[in-house]
Write a protein that holds these residues in place. Sequence first.
Motif, PDB file in Angstrom:
ATOM      1  N   LEU A  69     -76.638   4.101   4.110  1.00  0.00           N
ATOM      2  CA  LEU A  69     -77.284   2.922   3.517  1.00  0.00           C
ATOM      3  C   LEU A  69     -77.030   1.663   4.339  1.00  0.00           C
ATOM      4  O   LEU A  69     -77.964   1.035   4.835  1.00  0.00           O
ATOM      5  N   GLN A  70     -75.758   1.284   4.510  1.00  0.00           N
ATOM      6  CA  GLN A  70     -75.441   0.020   5.194  1.00  0.00           C
ATOM      7  C   GLN A  70     -75.976  -0.001   6.625  1.00  0.00           C
ATOM      8  O   GLN A  70     -76.486  -1.022   7.080  1.00  0.00           O
ATOM      9  N   ASP A  71     -75.898   1.119   7.338  1.00  0.00           N
ATOM     10  CA  ASP A  71     -76.402   1.186   8.714  1.00  0.00           C
ATOM     11  C   ASP A  71     -77.877   0.810   8.788  1.00  0.00           C
ATOM     12  O   ASP A  71     -78.353   0.338   9.816  1.00  0.00           O
ATOM     13  N   TYR A  72     -78.625   1.055   7.727  1.00  0.00           N
ATOM     14  CA  TYR A  72     -80.072   0.833   7.749  1.00  0.00           C
ATOM     15  C   TYR A  72     -80.497  -0.272   6.769  1.00  0.00           C
ATOM     16  O   TYR A  72     -81.666  -0.393   6.425  1.00  0.00           O
ATOM     17  N   ASP A  73     -79.519  -1.067   6.325  1.00  0.00           N
ATOM     18  CA  ASP A  73     -79.775  -2.184   5.402  1.00  0.00           C
ATOM     19  C   ASP A  73     -80.552  -1.758   4.162  1.00  0.00           C
ATOM     20  O   ASP A  73     -81.468  -2.455   3.715  1.00  0.00           O
ATOM     21  N   ILE A  74     -80.205  -0.601   3.606  1.00  0.00           N
ATOM     22  CA  ILE A  74     -80.849  -0.154   2.373  1.00  0.00           C
ATOM     23  C   ILE A  74     -79.983  -0.622   1.198  1.00  0.00           C
ATOM     24  O   ILE A  74     -78.801  -0.299   1.134  1.00  0.00           O
ATOM     25  N   PRO A  75     -80.562  -1.433   0.289  1.00  0.00           N
ATOM     26  CA  PRO A  75     -79.733  -1.938  -0.806  1.00  0.00           C
ATOM     27  C   PRO A  75     -79.365  -0.856  -1.827  1.00  0.00           C
ATOM     28  O   PRO A  75     -80.157   0.041  -2.098  1.00  0.00           O
ATOM     29  N   LEU A  76     -78.128  -0.941  -2.344  1.00  0.00           N
ATOM     30  CA  LEU A  76     -77.667  -0.038  -3.400  1.00  0.00           C
ATOM     31  C   LEU A  76     -77.484  -0.880  -4.652  1.00  0.00           C
ATOM     32  O   LEU A  76     -76.718  -1.835  -4.654  1.00  0.00           O
ATOM     33  N   LYS A  77     -78.236  -0.563  -5.703  1.00  0.00           N
ATOM     34  CA  LYS A  77     -78.134  -1.329  -6.948  1.00  0.00           C
ATOM     35  C   LYS A  77     -77.360  -0.509  -7.962  1.00  0.00           C
ATOM     36  O   LYS A  77     -77.891   0.457  -8.525  1.00  0.00           O
ATOM     37  N   LEU A  78     -76.115  -0.901  -8.192  1.00  0.00           N
ATOM     38  CA  LEU A  78     -75.275  -0.204  -9.164  1.00  0.00           C
ATOM     39  C   LEU A  78     -75.643  -0.665 -10.568  1.00  0.00           C
ATOM     40  O   LEU A  78     -76.203  -1.750 -10.746  1.00  0.00           O
ATOM     41  N   SER A  79     -75.344   0.148 -11.582  1.00  0.00           N
ATOM     42  CA  SER A  79     -75.686  -0.166 -12.979  1.00  0.00           C
ATOM     43  C   SER A  79     -77.174  -0.474 -13.137  1.00  0.00           C
ATOM     44  O   SER A  79     -77.550  -1.408 -13.848  1.00  0.00           O
ATOM     45  N   HIS A  80     -78.015   0.275 -12.442  1.00  0.00           N
ATOM     46  CA  HIS A  80     -79.468   0.124 -12.554  1.00  0.00           C
ATOM     47  C   HIS A  80     -80.101   1.495 -12.784  1.00  0.00           C
ATOM     48  O   HIS A  80     -79.569   2.510 -12.339  1.00  0.00           O
ATOM     49  N   THR A  81     -81.239   1.498 -13.466  1.00  0.00           N
ATOM     50  CA  THR A  81     -81.960   2.760 -13.615  1.00  0.00           C
ATOM     51  C   THR A  81     -83.464   2.520 -13.570  1.00  0.00           C
ATOM     52  O   THR A  81     -83.919   1.375 -13.601  1.00  0.00           O
ATOM     53  N   VAL A  82     -84.228   3.615 -13.486  1.00  0.00           N
ATOM     54  CA  VAL A  82     -85.684   3.535 -13.505  1.00  0.00           C
ATOM     55  C   VAL A  82     -86.122   3.502 -14.966  1.00  0.00           C
ATOM     56  O   VAL A  82     -85.754   4.388 -15.735  1.00  0.00           O
ATOM     57  N   VAL A  83     -86.871   2.469 -15.363  1.00  0.00           N
ATOM     58  CA  VAL A  83     -87.348   2.407 -16.744  1.00  0.00           C
ATOM     59  C   VAL A  83     -88.837   2.723 -16.863  1.00  0.00           C
ATOM     60  O   VAL A  83     -89.328   2.998 -17.949  1.00  0.00           O
ATOM     61  N   ASP A  84     -89.563   2.678 -15.721  1.00  0.00           N
ATOM     62  CA  ASP A  84     -90.984   3.012 -15.793  1.00  0.00           C
ATOM     63  C   ASP A  84     -91.472   3.491 -14.424  1.00  0.00           C
ATOM     64  O   ASP A  84     -90.985   3.028 -13.386  1.00  0.00           O
ATOM     65  N   ILE A  85     -92.396   4.431 -14.453  1.00  0.00           N
ATOM     66  CA  ILE A  85     -93.025   4.918 -13.221  1.00  0.00           C
ATOM     67  C   ILE A  85     -94.517   4.618 -13.333  1.00  0.00           C
ATOM     68  O   ILE A  85     -95.162   5.050 -14.276  1.00  0.00           O
ATOM     69  N   GLN A  86     -95.049   3.814 -12.390  1.00  0.00           N
ATOM     70  CA  GLN A  86     -96.467   3.483 -12.411  1.00  0.00           C
ATOM     71  C   GLN A  86     -97.257   4.436 -11.537  1.00  0.00           C
ATOM     72  O   GLN A  86     -96.732   4.959 -10.548  1.00  0.00           O
ATOM     73  N   GLY A  87     -98.531   4.596 -11.900  1.00  0.00           N
ATOM     74  CA  GLY A  87     -99.422   5.473 -11.143  1.00  0.00           C
ATOM     75  C   GLY A  87     -99.781   6.690 -11.971  1.00  0.00           C
ATOM     76  O   GLY A  87     -98.935   7.218 -12.693  1.00  0.00           O
ATOM     77  N   LYS A  88    -101.051   7.103 -11.846  1.00  0.00           N
ATOM     78  CA  LYS A  88    -101.505   8.222 -12.665  1.00  0.00           C
ATOM     79  C   LYS A  88    -101.654   9.487 -11.826  1.00  0.00           C
ATOM     80  O   LYS A  88    -101.155  10.544 -12.176  1.00  0.00           O
ATOM     81  N   GLU A  89    -102.338   9.361 -10.660  1.00  0.00           N
ATOM     82  CA  GLU A  89    -102.500  10.515  -9.761  1.00  0.00           C
ATOM     83  C   GLU A  89    -101.323  10.602  -8.797  1.00  0.00           C
ATOM     84  O   GLU A  89    -100.808  11.666  -8.521  1.00  0.00           O
ATOM     85  N   ARG A  90    -100.932   9.438  -8.268  1.00  0.00           N
ATOM     86  CA  ARG A  90     -99.853   9.350  -7.289  1.00  0.00           C
ATOM     87  C   ARG A  90     -98.964   8.182  -7.703  1.00  0.00           C
ATOM     88  O   ARG A  90     -99.442   7.199  -8.244  1.00  0.00           O
ATOM     89  N   VAL A  91     -97.663   8.299  -7.455  1.00  0.00           N
ATOM     90  CA  VAL A  91     -96.748   7.192  -7.761  1.00  0.00           C
ATOM     91  C   VAL A  91     -97.219   5.935  -7.033  1.00  0.00           C
ATOM     92  O   VAL A  91     -97.529   5.975  -5.841  1.00  0.00           O
ATOM     93  N   GLU A  92     -97.305   4.807  -7.766  1.00  0.00           N
ATOM     94  CA  GLU A  92     -97.698   3.532  -7.148  1.00  0.00           C
ATOM     95  C   GLU A  92     -96.546   2.539  -7.159  1.00  0.00           C
ATOM     96  O   GLU A  92     -96.567   1.525  -6.477  1.00  0.00           O
ATOM     97  N   GLY A  93     -95.552   2.823  -7.952  1.00  0.00           N
ATOM     98  CA  GLY A  93     -94.396   1.939  -8.007  1.00  0.00           C
ATOM     99  C   GLY A  93     -93.469   2.334  -9.137  1.00  0.00           C
ATOM    100  O   GLY A  93     -93.843   3.135  -9.998  1.00  0.00           O
TER     101      GLY A  93
END
Lengths: 416, 121
Positions: free
Chosen positions: A200-224
């Motif tokens: 993660l840190q090598d590639y500047d990818i953020p890690l969000k602790l105490s977070h979860t996915v509450v909704d998935i948008q998109g009907k045919e393909r994930v949009e967000g």
Amino acid sequence: MKKELVIIGGGPAGLAAAVAAYDAGLRDILILERDERLGGILNQCIHNGFGLHTFREELTGPEYAGRFIKQVEERKISYKLQTMVLELSHDRIITAMNREDGVFQIEAESVVLAMGCRERSRGALNIPGYRPAGIYSAGTAQRLVNMEGLMPGKEVVILGSGDIGLIMARRMTLEGAKVKVVAELMPYSGGLKRNIVQCLQDYDIPLKLSHTVVDIQGKERVEGVTLAKVDEKGKPVPGTEEFYTCDTLLLSVGLLPENELSKKAGIKLNAVTGGPIVDQRLATSMEGVFACGNVLHVHDLVDFVSQEAMLAGKSAAMYVQMQTKDYDQPIALLAGEGVRYTVPAYLVTEEMEEPVTVRFRVTGIKKNCKIVVYQGDVQLLSKKRPVVAPGEMESVLLKKEMLHTKEAIRICVEEG
Amino acid sequence: MSEKVLTCIGCPLGCTITVTMHDGKIESISGNTCKRGEVYARTEVTAPVRTVTSTVKVAGGILPVVSVKTAGDIPKEGIFPCMEELRKITVTAPVNTGDVIVENVCDTGVSVIATKNVEET
């Protein structure tokens, strides 16, 4: 067909069990593997870091598997690939099938369970929304990228910071995808520190602790996906939602031992690990049946899987050669304060020739603590640890001469 | 004067180590709880290195790709150039563990080698 030992699963656990059983004198051994090749999940774990304990060098997954496959080939241990075991009966009759033999049965004098584990799926998480394409378990994505040469998507959000999720964050980035964020429900990552830094840190990818996915948008393909912060109870906090556009969501949310066969056979399972309850020989509640590796409890290091599997293979050989049996009064091993579970769950002192490695996991991160083992009120041992974490398996060594009674043994984590 | 903050990977403790630099030289290292942390911090700020693992395309094999690794560590800034070079390559089956796929990748002096066998179809 009759066999002295049948090993179910040809991954790292099955391979090491086979080698150890052979070296303990067994010759009539058969490994049953459902995939097209031996090696199990290691074939898709192309990153390095395997084998530091076993071979004193850093290997990639396929290389580590290759070393054990070579040992199996050198011993001419037989195996059947693309073979699915359907059932294990109470008297150790195994029903399996493949394209060449059709459905067939094997009477096994002893059995080693080495089926490994599988990933917890989206269904187990109850994330609401449609069922669009673009949602993969991290391990499925790993197989697609590393073995099939296919990229699951271009913009990625990862839920869960277990090691597979972290490894895939780096892998997808190297292959040109944009990994936007890794979200972790817990206030700490379940992954190794080394992976947090190098994936993660090598590639500047953020890690969000105490977070979860509450909704998935998109009907045919994930949009967000929408992430939200969670409170101490793991419940999303209203008003903290953040939207991320992406075409792919990877789930790295835990592994579950794959014990359908064991359950159906009536083998007793531990509710915490999801694996069979075993004694120090790794003998399950069913006579002549032993278990090792991720089907027994989920490991973080393959080196420990190999060690454990060698014990299971050796125990199976001893069972066949000497018909070792059950004893009346095993000593229970209990998970005390701060400990989630122990493997083994009990000790049969009559069969305790060598010191026993008891592996266990702690319930939470604790600094400057000590691991203390009690039998009744007597303290058997105590060792200081600068830090313990649920993601890193712990162990203690118990010797026969320490034990003077049949009272239960408790392992605890205490203030240092 | 500049400060670099690192997470040590030596053990699960994961100490946060602060390195103070002056004119490209290390002035002080703090936050580590053991010698290993200091050694790690020193290499990380002066010449960080990584082993790269990836795959390259295979023609005529039972798998479409073969896993590979740099046979040793390469400088961290060499990771993406190395990936670029690997993307251009297609090898022909059979491939065996240890086969050299690229010699001296991106002038690092390190070769990229195969980490599994891919048999011919």
